[in-house]
Design a protein around this motif. Structure first.
Motif, short mmCIF file in Angstrom:
data_model
loop_
_atom_site.label_atom_id
_atom_site.label_comp_id
_atom_site.label_asym_id
_atom_site.label_seq_id
_atom_site.Cartn_x
_atom_site.Cartn_y
_atom_site.Cartn_z
N UNK A 177 6.62 22.02 7.22
CA UNK A 177 5.32 23.17 6.61
C UNK A 177 5.16 22.54 5.24
N UNK A 178 3.99 22.94 4.47
CA UNK A 178 4.26 22.31 3.48
C UNK A 178 4.96 21.19 2.70
N UNK A 179 5.48 20.16 3.13
CA UNK A 179 5.89 19.25 2.50
C UNK A 179 5.36 17.94 2.15
N UNK A 180 5.27 16.63 1.22
CA UNK A 180 4.78 15.85 0.39
C UNK A 180 5.90 14.81 0.55
N UNK A 181 5.34 13.65 0.85
CA UNK A 181 5.91 12.58 1.82
C UNK A 181 5.02 11.53 1.16
N UNK A 182 6.41 10.67 0.81
CA UNK A 182 5.42 9.09 0.15
C UNK A 182 5.64 7.76 1.52
N UNK A 183 4.89 7.92 1.82
CA UNK A 183 4.25 6.21 2.56
C UNK A 183 4.54 5.09 1.63
N UNK A 205 1.05 -1.32 -0.29
CA UNK A 205 -0.24 0.04 0.01
C UNK A 205 0.88 1.35 -0.43
N UNK A 206 0.62 2.03 -1.21
CA UNK A 206 1.08 3.83 -1.08
C UNK A 206 1.01 4.78 -1.13
N UNK A 207 1.13 5.89 -0.22
CA UNK A 207 0.38 7.09 -0.38
C UNK A 207 1.23 8.17 -0.08
N UNK A 208 0.24 9.13 -0.86
CA UNK A 208 1.11 10.25 -1.09
C UNK A 208 0.31 11.34 0.35
N UNK A 209 1.77 11.83 0.57
CA UNK A 209 0.45 12.64 2.25
C UNK A 209 1.62 14.00 1.89
N UNK A 210 0.48 15.21 2.43
CA UNK A 210 1.14 16.81 2.60
C UNK A 210 0.61 17.16 3.53
N UNK A 211 1.32 17.99 4.17
CA UNK A 211 0.98 18.47 5.08
C UNK A 211 0.68 19.81 5.14
N UNK A 212 -0.42 20.36 5.65
CA UNK A 212 -0.99 22.04 4.89
C UNK A 212 -1.26 22.98 5.73
N UNK A 213 0.07 22.66 6.93
CA UNK A 213 -0.43 23.07 8.72
C UNK A 213 1.13 24.67 8.17
N UNK A 214 0.80 25.59 9.03
CA UNK A 214 1.78 26.80 8.69
C UNK A 214 2.86 25.97 9.62
N UNK A 215 2.67 24.68 9.89
CA UNK A 215 4.54 24.69 10.93
C UNK A 215 4.28 23.05 10.73
#
Length: 262
Positions: free
Chosen positions: A237-243, A185-195
């Protein structure tokens, strides 16, 4: 703490505030059934795989609480004040001649009290800031100032968790190419918070064609993340990562899956 819906057997994570709002009565977010969450309330989940949480049987007598942490003092009636004897108001009056008074008499110093009050106010402000640190760090106006000040002072701002600001961009499941009987199982996650946020706990659920959960797995960050430095650094913040997750294949009954963050 955890509880389970008696209809769809979905397991939910609850806290004391949620239990207190309706005295333990909650609504299932999956099937909409209302149920008593205290009936299956558990501090920890049993080892997987499991189907139903044990039911807490009501006791014959209510439990007796012995360890008291606070008890208000009993109010006492004030004693009647004694009536002072009558006396002449001018008996002890001392008249000082005007020429004998000291015009340069030293006035009482007030600056020690002012300094003490200022120190107490600063201490109170520091305690309130520490108690509300999560809200202040997550605030879009105050948070950047705190991070800049911490960068100058060479300190580290504690990470704040807000899973509502985690956005799942894409997800996919396929048969594991090298491990038989397993799914990838793969997923792409992004942190939309400012912190910066700590890595979330990921909940994977595999369901059949009727939407019934046939397999569930709860993964801590150290179980799916091998980079120790990235684990301590958090999700910027704003980072995108693959899980990527490797789970056991429950069989042909699993036709869909969903992912949740805690």
């Amino acid at each position: 703490m955890y509880t389970q819906c008696p209809e769809c057997l979905s397991v939910f994570s609850v806290d004391a505030r949620t239990l207190a709002q309706a005295h333990g009565f909650v609504m299932c977010g999956h099937c909409g059934t209302g149920f008593d969450s205290i009936a299956t309330l558990a501090d920890q989940l049993p080892p997987e795989p499991f189907h139903e949480l044990p039911v807490n049987e009501p006791g014959v007598e209510p439990p007796r609480l012995e360890l008291a942490v606070f008890r208000p003092k009993a109010k006492t009636e004030p004693e009647p004040a004694e009536t002072p004897p009558m006396r002449d108001d001018f008996a002890d009056l001392v008249v000082t001649p005007r020429f004998a008074r000291n015009p340069h008499r030293e006035r009482p110093r007030r600056w020690p009290w002012i300094v003490a009050c200022a120190v107490l106010l600063l201490g109170l402000a520091a305690q309130m800031g520490w108690a509300l640190r999560d809200s202040l760090i997550a605030d879009p106006t105050v948070g950047p100032w705190l991070r800049q000040a911490c960068a100058v002072l060479q300190c580290r701002v504690p990470m704040v968790r807000d899973v509502g600001k985690l956005h799942l961009l894409a997800r996919d499941v396929q048969t594991h190419p090298s491990v038989p009987g397993a799914l990838l199982i793969s997923a792409t996650l992004r942190n939309d918070a400012t912190f910066t946020q700590p890595w979330p706990m990921v909940i994977l659920r595999l369901t059949d064609g009727n939407g019934k959960v046939i397999a569930m797995r709860r993964l801590n960050p150290f179980e799916y993340l091998d980079d120790v430095e990235a684990l301590h650094r958090g999700l910027a913040p704003g980072a995108t990562t693959a899980l990527v997750f490797e789970v056991e294949d429950p069989g042909h009954q699993a036709v869909a899956f969903d992912m949740e963050f805690e």
